[in-house]
Design a protein around this motif. Structure first.
Motif, PDB file in Angstrom:
ATOM      1  N   PHE B  33      77.774  38.712  -2.544  1.00 37.82           N
ATOM      2  CA  PHE B  33      76.946  39.849  -2.966  1.00 37.82           C
ATOM      3  C   PHE B  33      75.488  39.678  -2.539  1.00 37.82           C
ATOM      4  CE2 PHE B  33      80.447  39.675  -6.046  1.00 37.82           C
ATOM      5  CZ  PHE B  33      80.956  40.949  -5.885  1.00 37.82           C
ATOM      6  N   GLN B  34      75.244  38.697  -1.667  1.00 37.88           N
ATOM      7  CA  GLN B  34      73.859  38.402  -1.332  1.00 37.88           C
ATOM      8  C   GLN B  34      73.611  38.432   0.168  1.00 37.88           C
ATOM      9  OE1 GLN B  34      73.316  34.517  -3.024  1.00 37.88           O
ATOM     10  NE2 GLN B  34      72.687  35.329  -5.025  1.00 37.88           N
ATOM     11  N   LYS B  35      72.348  38.616   0.513  1.00 39.08           N
ATOM     12  CA  LYS B  35      71.907  38.383   1.896  1.00 39.08           C
ATOM     13  C   LYS B  35      71.307  36.990   1.862  1.00 39.08           C
ATOM     14  CE  LYS B  35      68.543  40.306   5.162  1.00 39.08           C
ATOM     15  NZ  LYS B  35      69.260  40.129   6.411  1.00 39.08           N
ATOM     16  N   VAL B  36      71.916  36.041   2.577  1.00 39.40           N
ATOM     17  CA  VAL B  36      71.545  34.648   2.328  1.00 39.40           C
ATOM     18  C   VAL B  36      71.609  33.804   3.604  1.00 39.40           C
ATOM     19  CG1 VAL B  36      73.904  34.079   1.618  1.00 39.40           C
ATOM     20  CG2 VAL B  36      72.056  32.634   0.835  1.00 39.40           C
ATOM     21  N   GLN B  37      70.709  32.842   3.697  1.00 39.59           N
ATOM     22  CA  GLN B  37      70.679  31.866   4.783  1.00 39.59           C
ATOM     23  C   GLN B  37      70.946  30.493   4.188  1.00 39.59           C
ATOM     24  OE1 GLN B  37      69.637  32.111   8.272  1.00 39.59           O
ATOM     25  NE2 GLN B  37      70.243  34.231   7.919  1.00 39.59           N
ATOM     26  N   TYR B  38      71.427  29.560   4.997  1.00 38.28           N
ATOM     27  CA  TYR B  38      71.644  28.199   4.505  1.00 38.28           C
ATOM     28  C   TYR B  38      70.347  27.624   3.970  1.00 38.28           C
ATOM     29  CZ  TYR B  38      76.234  28.157   6.558  1.00 38.28           C
ATOM     30  OH  TYR B  38      77.531  28.437   6.844  1.00 38.28           O
ATOM     31  N   GLY B  39      70.415  27.020   2.797  1.00 41.08           N
ATOM     32  CA  GLY B  39      69.273  26.317   2.257  1.00 41.08           C
ATOM     33  C   GLY B  39      68.228  27.200   1.614  1.00 41.08           C
ATOM     34  N   GLU B  40      68.458  28.511   1.575  1.00 42.50           N
ATOM     35  CA  GLU B  40      67.484  29.391   0.938  1.00 42.50           C
ATOM     36  C   GLU B  40      68.175  30.203  -0.148  1.00 42.50           C
ATOM     37  OE1 GLU B  40      65.641  31.805   3.971  1.00 42.50           O
ATOM     38  OE2 GLU B  40      65.382  30.001   5.187  1.00 42.50           O
ATOM     39  N   PRO B  41      67.418  30.555  -1.199  1.00 42.98           N
ATOM     40  CA  PRO B  41      68.034  31.392  -2.223  1.00 42.98           C
ATOM     41  C   PRO B  41      68.319  32.780  -1.667  1.00 42.98           C
ATOM     42  CG  PRO B  41      65.693  31.058  -2.683  1.00 42.98           C
ATOM     43  CD  PRO B  41      66.026  30.198  -1.506  1.00 42.98           C
ATOM     44  N   GLY B  42      69.422  33.356  -2.094  1.00 42.97           N
ATOM     45  CA  GLY B  42      69.813  34.654  -1.553  1.00 42.97           C
ATOM     46  C   GLY B  42      69.177  35.808  -2.293  1.00 42.97           C
ATOM     47  N   GLU B  43      69.378  37.002  -1.706  1.00 43.54           N
ATOM     48  CA  GLU B  43      68.809  38.206  -2.316  1.00 43.54           C
ATOM     49  C   GLU B  43      69.978  39.142  -2.589  1.00 43.54           C
ATOM     50  OE1 GLU B  43      66.634  42.103  -0.463  1.00 43.54           O
ATOM     51  OE2 GLU B  43      66.489  40.199   0.590  1.00 43.54           O
ATOM     52  N   PHE B  44      70.079  39.643  -3.817  1.00 42.15           N
ATOM     53  CA  PHE B  44      71.232  40.451  -4.213  1.00 42.15           C
ATOM     54  C   PHE B  44      71.248  41.782  -3.462  1.00 42.15           C
ATOM     55  CE2 PHE B  44      73.361  43.547  -6.967  1.00 42.15           C
ATOM     56  CZ  PHE B  44      74.568  42.907  -7.170  1.00 42.15           C
ATOM     57  N   ILE B  45      72.360  42.103  -2.816  1.00 43.28           N
ATOM     58  CA  ILE B  45      72.435  43.380  -2.108  1.00 43.28           C
ATOM     59  C   ILE B  45      73.696  44.161  -2.486  1.00 43.28           C
ATOM     60  CG2 ILE B  45      71.048  42.723  -0.102  1.00 43.28           C
ATOM     61  CD1 ILE B  45      73.801  42.388   1.380  1.00 43.28           C
ATOM     62  N   GLY B  46      74.270  43.845  -3.632  1.00 40.09           N
ATOM     63  CA  GLY B  46      75.429  44.614  -4.086  1.00 40.09           C
ATOM     64  C   GLY B  46      76.621  44.475  -3.163  1.00 40.09           C
ATOM     65  N   LEU B  47      77.247  45.583  -2.852  1.00 44.42           N
ATOM     66  CA  LEU B  47      78.475  45.540  -2.064  1.00 44.42           C
ATOM     67  C   LEU B  47      78.218  45.658  -0.555  1.00 44.42           C
ATOM     68  CD1 LEU B  47      80.767  47.714  -4.356  1.00 44.42           C
ATOM     69  CD2 LEU B  47      80.873  45.245  -4.020  1.00 44.42           C
ATOM     70  N   GLY B  48      76.953  45.507  -0.171  1.00 46.71           N
ATOM     71  CA  GLY B  48      76.586  45.667   1.240  1.00 46.71           C
ATOM     72  C   GLY B  48      77.450  44.868   2.203  1.00 46.71           C
ATOM     73  N   ASN B  49      77.674  43.572   1.866  1.00 47.81           N
ATOM     74  CA  ASN B  49      78.477  42.733   2.760  1.00 47.81           C
ATOM     75  C   ASN B  49      79.904  43.248   2.888  1.00 47.81           C
ATOM     76  OD1 ASN B  49      76.485  40.785   3.338  1.00 47.81           O
ATOM     77  ND2 ASN B  49      76.799  39.905   1.298  1.00 47.81           N
ATOM     78  N   PHE B  50      80.447  43.692   1.763  1.00 45.61           N
ATOM     79  CA  PHE B  50      81.836  44.169   1.796  1.00 45.61           C
ATOM     80  C   PHE B  50      81.953  45.422   2.652  1.00 45.61           C
ATOM     81  CE2 PHE B  50      81.722  41.529  -1.937  1.00 45.61           C
ATOM     82  CZ  PHE B  50      82.912  40.838  -1.841  1.00 45.61           C
ATOM     83  N   SER B  51      80.971  46.329   2.494  1.00 41.63           N
ATOM     84  CA  SER B  51      81.100  47.549   3.282  1.00 41.63           C
ATOM     85  C   SER B  51      80.901  47.251   4.765  1.00 41.63           C
ATOM     86  CB  SER B  51      80.152  48.641   2.779  1.00 41.63           C
ATOM     87  OG  SER B  51      78.826  48.224   2.934  1.00 41.63           O
ATOM     88  N   SER B  52      79.987  46.295   5.100  1.00 37.85           N
ATOM     89  CA  SER B  52      79.866  46.032   6.538  1.00 37.85           C
ATOM     90  C   SER B  52      81.071  45.279   7.079  1.00 37.85           C
ATOM     91  CB  SER B  52      78.547  45.351   6.903  1.00 37.85           C
ATOM     92  OG  SER B  52      78.260  44.317   6.025  1.00 37.85           O
ATOM     93  N   ALA B  53      81.709  44.424   6.252  1.00 39.98           N
ATOM     94  CA  ALA B  53      82.932  43.758   6.722  1.00 39.98           C
ATOM     95  C   ALA B  53      84.041  44.786   6.946  1.00 39.98           C
ATOM     96  CB  ALA B  53      83.396  42.711   5.713  1.00 39.98           C
TER      97      ALA B  53
END
Lengths: 254, 290
Positions: B33-53
């Motif tokens: 549920f996040q926009k996230v990089q290794y080693g950094e805290p993520g940012e909540f983006i809801g279902l964004g990842n699921f819809s782009s997948a």
């Protein structure tokens, strides 16, 4: 079944210019072990081999030490709890590896244990634990409960009974499980790819990094594959007796 | 067994599985549920990842390919496993030697076996098998760059790798079928086919189900063997779900951890759907026992 293996054996013992000829050359060259010598001298193969074996041994020992009591408990504790735990274990066995391995990558970096054999072995113990307890539980389930009771009436505690009665009785089953867990750890590619870098790299990862490189390196990869295969063939021939016996004794009746 | 003993015996194993499987899994679900990089805290983006997948055609292709090979391989494993085990059961003294030889493809690391396997087809390595196919059929198949020849090669390799274990399980089950049962069906006038169909197969049904389950699990997470066997997997539509996750979330330059985690979660749902009949069966059995 052995064709790929035989072909690799032929390819790596040919001089480089003949090995990659098309159509293939079968005769008229002198076999050479140059690829093996190169492998030994120009790469860190020995180190990778030690890493691979160390990880496999460590994770097998730990998996059995924590898995045997757990499997025994699951085979003896009646009711729903054990059944649910076994089903959860089954689900965990089927999980996509990346769903646990990518977080492990970050966690191991945060803990400063990334790229150590210890981290890889710990990861493999956990990943293979569901399979280990499933297999062992089925062996224990075959042993009648009356035996436990008899031993405990004779003054054994639960733990000493497990150690003095169950484990000796179940030696073939434990051996079977041990062989499987060893093989699973020894074969693992994905987890090793993600959790190791240079200092604890394992042979399967090394072999793939050699692919797509120069032709002599490709032959070295083949030589590495051969060196990894030979001991494993020995295991296959020695183990098949235990695997069949072990499986027909216990696992199968699950 | 008392509850305290149970907890004591199972504790270490549960602790390891909780710490090293459940905790990472929870992290994956968070990441999805996040926009996230290794080693950094993520940012909540809801279902964004699921819809782009789900809107990425690559995801659909990966699911299709994975289900395709899972189905084909599972059917082949059950049929071949049964046939080979039946033959093996009659071998007698030669059995250990042949069994040992067969096991080699199983005990080898999958990826190492696949590298060797790829060399049988690779023109640069003389390509013995592709040469034989060419002289038999006259067809020049591009095993690594054409969709269907590549699929056939991947399926052949997967069966090659998984068959020995299944065969071993089935063989062990066959050895547990009492000889009287076979004799009785013979006396009753059953043909060999009828004996297999109505006597032996029902007797080992449990194991066949188990082999089926294990095979489905293993093929659903196909990854290792595609590295050497299908270097252009994405371009020819032969990318498995695991390879897709790897490409999105780990390979250099594309570390979209959130998206990769979302695909992981979707893959878990898919796996649960595939395993549902087996899980329901186990639950029923547990109820009967309890």
């Amino acid at each position: 079944m052995l064709a790929p293996f035989i072909w690799t054996a032929l390819s790596v013992t040919k001089p480089t210019d003949v090995a990659f000829a098309n159509p293939p050359v079968f005769t008229g060259y002198t076999p050479t072990f140059e690829a093996f010598v190169d492998l030994w001298e120009t790469t860190y193969f020995a180190e990778y081999l030690v890493n691979t074996i160390m990880v496999a041994v460590m994770s097998t020992v730990v998996a059995l030490v924590i898995g045997i009591p757990a499997a025994y408990a699951l085979s003896r504790y009646p009711g729903y709890v054990s059944a649910i735990l076994l089903i959860i274990a089954l689900i965990f066995r089927s999980l996509p590896r990346f769903s646990v391995v990518l977080p492990m990558y970050e966690i191991s970096k945060a803990l400063g244990i990334y790229d150590t054999s210890f981290a890889l072995a710990a990861a493999l113990v956990a990943i293979n634990q569901p399979f280990t307890i499933w297999l062992l539980r089925n062996f224990f389930a075959e042993i009648p409960k009356e035996l436990d009771e008899a031993a405990m009436i004779d003054g054994c505690t639960r733990l000493s009974m497990l150690r003095r009665v169950m484990i000796p009785l179940l030696r073939p089953g434990i051996l079977t499980a041990g062989i499987f867990v060893f093989l699973l750890a020894f074969q693992e590619y994905l987890t090793a790819l993600v959790l190791t870098d240079t200092s604890s790299k394992t042979v399967p990862v090394f072999i793939t990094t050699q692919l797509g490189q120069t032709l002599p390196m490709l032959q070295q990869a083949g030589a590495a594959a051969m060196l990894l295969t030979l001991p494993v063939i020995a295991i296959a021939f020695i183990a098949q007796k235990y695997l069949v016996a072990g499986l027909s004794d216990g696992a199968v009746k699950g | 067994m008392r509850r305290r003993e149970f907890a004591l015996l199972i504790g270490p194993s549960l602790l390891v599985m909780f710490g090293l499987l459940v905790v990472p899994l929870i992290r994956t679900i968070q990441w999805s549920f996040q926009k996230v990089q290794y080693g950094e805290p993520g940012e909540f983006i809801g279902l964004g990842n699921f819809s782009s997948a789900l809107s990425d055609p690559r995801f659909g292709r990966a699911v299709f390919f994975t289900l395709l090979i899972t189905t084909v391989v599972t059917v082949m494993i059950l049929v071949l496993g049964y046939l080979v085990a039946t033959g093996m059961n009659r071998l007698g003294r030669l059995q250990p030697v042949i069994l040992g030889a067969m096991l080699v493809s199983y005990v080898l690391p999958n990826i190492v076996g696949a590298v060797s396997f790829s060399w049988l087809f690779d023109q640069n390595f003389g390509g013995v098998v592709s040469g034989i196919v060419r002289s038999l059929t006259g067809a020049e198949l591009l095993w690594f760059t054409e969709t269907w020849p590549n699929r056939i090669m991947v399926i052949a390799n997967t069966v090659w790798h998984l068959l020995p274990f299944s065969m071993l399980m089935i063989l062990a089950a066959l050895q547990g079928v009492p000889a009287e049962l076979r004799e009785a069906s013979k006396i009753d006038g059953a043909s060999p086919w009828q004996t297999h169909r109505y006597v032996i197969i029902p007797a080992i049904r449990g194991i066949l189900g188990f082999v089926c389950l294990i095979t489905i699990m293993d093929v659903l997470r196909t990854f290792d063997n595609l590295i050497p066997l299908s270097p252009q997997a994405d371009a020819i539509g032969n990318e498995s779900i695991m390879l897709y996750i790897y490409d999105v979330a780990f390979r250099d330059g594309s570390e979209q951890l959130g998206l990769g985690s979302a695909i992981n979660v979707l893959a878990i749902l898919l796996i649960l759907i595939c395993l549902f009949p087996f899980i329901r069966g186990l639950l029923k059995e547990a109820k009967v026992r309890a």
